[in-house]
Design a protein around this motif. Structure first.
Motif, mmCIF file in Angstrom:
data_model
loop_
_atom_site.group_PDB
_atom_site.id
_atom_site.type_symbol
_atom_site.label_atom_id
_atom_site.label_comp_id
_atom_site.label_asym_id
_atom_site.label_seq_id
_atom_site.Cartn_x
_atom_site.Cartn_y
_atom_site.Cartn_z
ATOM 1 N N GLY A 68 -6.630 -125.586 -41.384
ATOM 2 C CA GLY A 68 -6.128 -126.989 -41.284
ATOM 3 C C GLY A 68 -6.604 -127.746 -39.659
ATOM 4 N N GLY A 69 -6.557 -126.867 -39.082
ATOM 5 C CA GLY A 69 -7.599 -127.287 -37.836
ATOM 6 C C GLY A 69 -5.981 -126.482 -36.687
ATOM 7 N N LEU A 70 -6.139 -127.472 -35.395
ATOM 8 C CA LEU A 70 -5.192 -127.157 -34.460
ATOM 9 C C LEU A 70 -3.973 -127.839 -34.418
ATOM 10 C CD1 LEU A 70 -4.709 -126.169 -31.793
ATOM 11 C CD2 LEU A 70 -5.021 -128.429 -30.280
ATOM 12 N N GLY A 71 -3.397 -129.167 -35.298
ATOM 13 C CA GLY A 71 -2.147 -129.022 -35.803
ATOM 14 C C GLY A 71 -1.022 -128.316 -36.873
ATOM 15 N N GLN A 72 -2.016 -127.866 -37.663
ATOM 16 C CA GLN A 72 -1.404 -127.337 -38.081
ATOM 17 C C GLN A 72 -1.123 -125.691 -37.821
ATOM 18 O OE1 GLN A 72 -3.618 -127.226 -42.521
ATOM 19 N NE2 GLN A 72 -2.112 -125.227 -43.289
ATOM 20 N N GLY A 73 -2.403 -125.491 -37.644
ATOM 21 C CA GLY A 73 -1.626 -124.026 -36.527
ATOM 22 C C GLY A 73 -0.365 -124.073 -35.564
ATOM 23 N N LEU A 74 -0.012 -124.848 -35.102
ATOM 24 C CA LEU A 74 0.697 -125.706 -34.282
ATOM 25 C C LEU A 74 1.906 -125.085 -34.659
ATOM 26 C CD1 LEU A 74 -0.732 -127.660 -31.391
ATOM 27 C CD2 LEU A 74 0.134 -125.263 -31.152
ATOM 28 N N ARG A 75 1.327 -125.961 -35.874
ATOM 29 C CA ARG A 75 2.879 -126.016 -36.696
ATOM 30 C C ARG A 75 3.603 -125.236 -37.226
ATOM 31 N NH1 ARG A 75 0.648 -131.026 -38.064
ATOM 32 N NH2 ARG A 75 -0.158 -130.049 -39.954
ATOM 33 N N GLU A 76 2.644 -124.544 -37.372
ATOM 34 C CA GLU A 76 3.056 -122.863 -38.457
ATOM 35 C C GLU A 76 3.808 -122.069 -37.849
ATOM 36 O OE1 GLU A 76 -0.635 -121.403 -40.884
ATOM 37 O OE2 GLU A 76 -0.731 -123.170 -42.061
ATOM 38 N N GLY A 77 2.805 -122.109 -35.778
ATOM 39 C CA GLY A 77 3.753 -121.049 -34.890
ATOM 40 C C GLY A 77 5.099 -121.642 -34.639
ATOM 41 N N ILE A 78 5.304 -123.106 -34.582
ATOM 42 C CA ILE A 78 6.595 -123.191 -33.820
ATOM 43 C C ILE A 78 7.638 -122.716 -35.371
ATOM 44 C CG2 ILE A 78 7.751 -125.794 -33.922
ATOM 45 C CD1 ILE A 78 5.849 -126.556 -32.338
ATOM 46 N N ALA A 79 7.360 -122.863 -36.635
ATOM 47 C CA ALA A 79 8.035 -122.939 -37.592
ATOM 48 C C ALA A 79 8.478 -121.846 -37.623
ATOM 49 C CB ALA A 79 7.642 -123.308 -38.765
ATOM 50 N N PHE A 80 7.252 -120.630 -36.974
ATOM 51 C CA PHE A 80 7.450 -118.927 -37.030
ATOM 52 C C PHE A 80 8.506 -118.496 -36.621
ATOM 53 C CE2 PHE A 80 6.466 -114.895 -35.185
ATOM 54 C CZ PHE A 80 6.084 -114.255 -37.043
ATOM 55 N N ALA A 81 7.827 -119.097 -34.654
ATOM 56 C CA ALA A 81 8.903 -119.013 -33.953
ATOM 57 C C ALA A 81 10.971 -119.353 -34.332
ATOM 58 C CB ALA A 81 8.290 -119.299 -32.612
ATOM 59 N N TRP A 82 10.849 -120.654 -34.798
ATOM 60 C CA TRP A 82 11.984 -120.992 -35.304
ATOM 61 C C TRP A 82 12.661 -120.537 -35.823
ATOM 62 C CZ3 TRP A 82 14.697 -124.804 -32.635
ATOM 63 C CH2 TRP A 82 16.241 -124.863 -33.627
ATOM 64 N N ALA A 83 12.125 -119.610 -37.352
ATOM 65 C CA ALA A 83 12.403 -118.675 -38.401
ATOM 66 C C ALA A 83 12.855 -117.409 -37.646
ATOM 67 C CB ALA A 83 12.013 -118.672 -39.170
ATOM 68 N N THR A 84 11.955 -116.935 -36.489
ATOM 69 C CA THR A 84 12.300 -115.848 -36.296
ATOM 70 C C THR A 84 13.229 -115.663 -35.474
ATOM 71 O OG1 THR A 84 10.047 -115.254 -36.441
ATOM 72 C CG2 THR A 84 11.106 -113.516 -35.114
ATOM 73 N N GLY A 85 13.720 -116.689 -34.810
ATOM 74 C CA GLY A 85 14.347 -116.741 -33.476
ATOM 75 C C GLY A 85 16.066 -116.659 -34.317
ATOM 76 N N ARG A 86 15.582 -118.155 -35.539
ATOM 77 C CA ARG A 86 17.171 -118.205 -35.674
ATOM 78 C C ARG A 86 17.317 -116.974 -36.608
ATOM 79 N NH1 ARG A 86 17.370 -123.144 -39.075
ATOM 80 N NH2 ARG A 86 19.676 -123.509 -38.262
ATOM 81 N N SER A 87 17.506 -116.177 -37.578
ATOM 82 C CA SER A 87 16.993 -114.835 -37.785
ATOM 83 C C SER A 87 17.708 -113.939 -36.981
ATOM 84 C CB SER A 87 15.723 -114.015 -38.665
ATOM 85 O OG SER A 87 14.943 -113.730 -38.074
ATOM 86 N N ALA A 88 16.668 -113.882 -35.499
ATOM 87 C CA ALA A 88 17.776 -112.886 -34.623
ATOM 88 C C ALA A 88 18.992 -113.149 -34.051
ATOM 89 C CB ALA A 88 16.307 -112.825 -33.253
ATOM 90 N N ARG A 89 19.435 -114.094 -33.892
ATOM 91 C CA ARG A 89 20.872 -114.971 -33.348
ATOM 92 C C ARG A 89 21.758 -114.457 -34.303
ATOM 93 N NH1 ARG A 89 19.343 -120.674 -32.508
ATOM 94 N NH2 ARG A 89 17.435 -120.355 -32.604
#
Length: 90
Positions: A68-89
């Motif tokens: 999907g290119g760089l933009g899609q990779g960045l979106r997926e990475g940010i979504a993963f970090a956001w979800a991981t951060g929310r579940s840890a809190r």
């Protein structure tokens, strides 16, 4: 400091020669120290180059890379970090 100590230790007639020996030995030690540092840096550089030569790219990873290119990779990475951060809190 060493010059004043030298003047108090030497007779006046030998002071010029003593200063010359002192300055010469300081120059030799500076060159020897610089040479040692350069040799150490060269050895570390060669070690680093040897390590990089041993690294081989993994071709199997290219088959599973996202397309999907760089933009899609960045979106997926940010979504993963956001979800991981929310579940840890939680």
């Amino acid at each position: 400091m060493s010059g004043s100590l030298l003047a108090s230790l030497m007779e006046d007639r030998h002071l010029g020669r003593a200063h010359a020996w002192l300055q010469g030995s300081e120059q030799i030690s500076n060159v020897a120290g610089a040479t040692t540092a350069l040799a150490f840096d060269t050895a570390l550089l060669l070690l680093t180059v040897g390590c990089f030569v041993q690294v081989r790219p993994c071709l199997a990873a290219a088959d599973t890379a996202p397309t999907g290119g760089l933009g899609q990779g960045l979106r997926e990475g940010i979504a993963f970090a956001w979800a991981t951060g929310r579940s840890a809190r939680a």
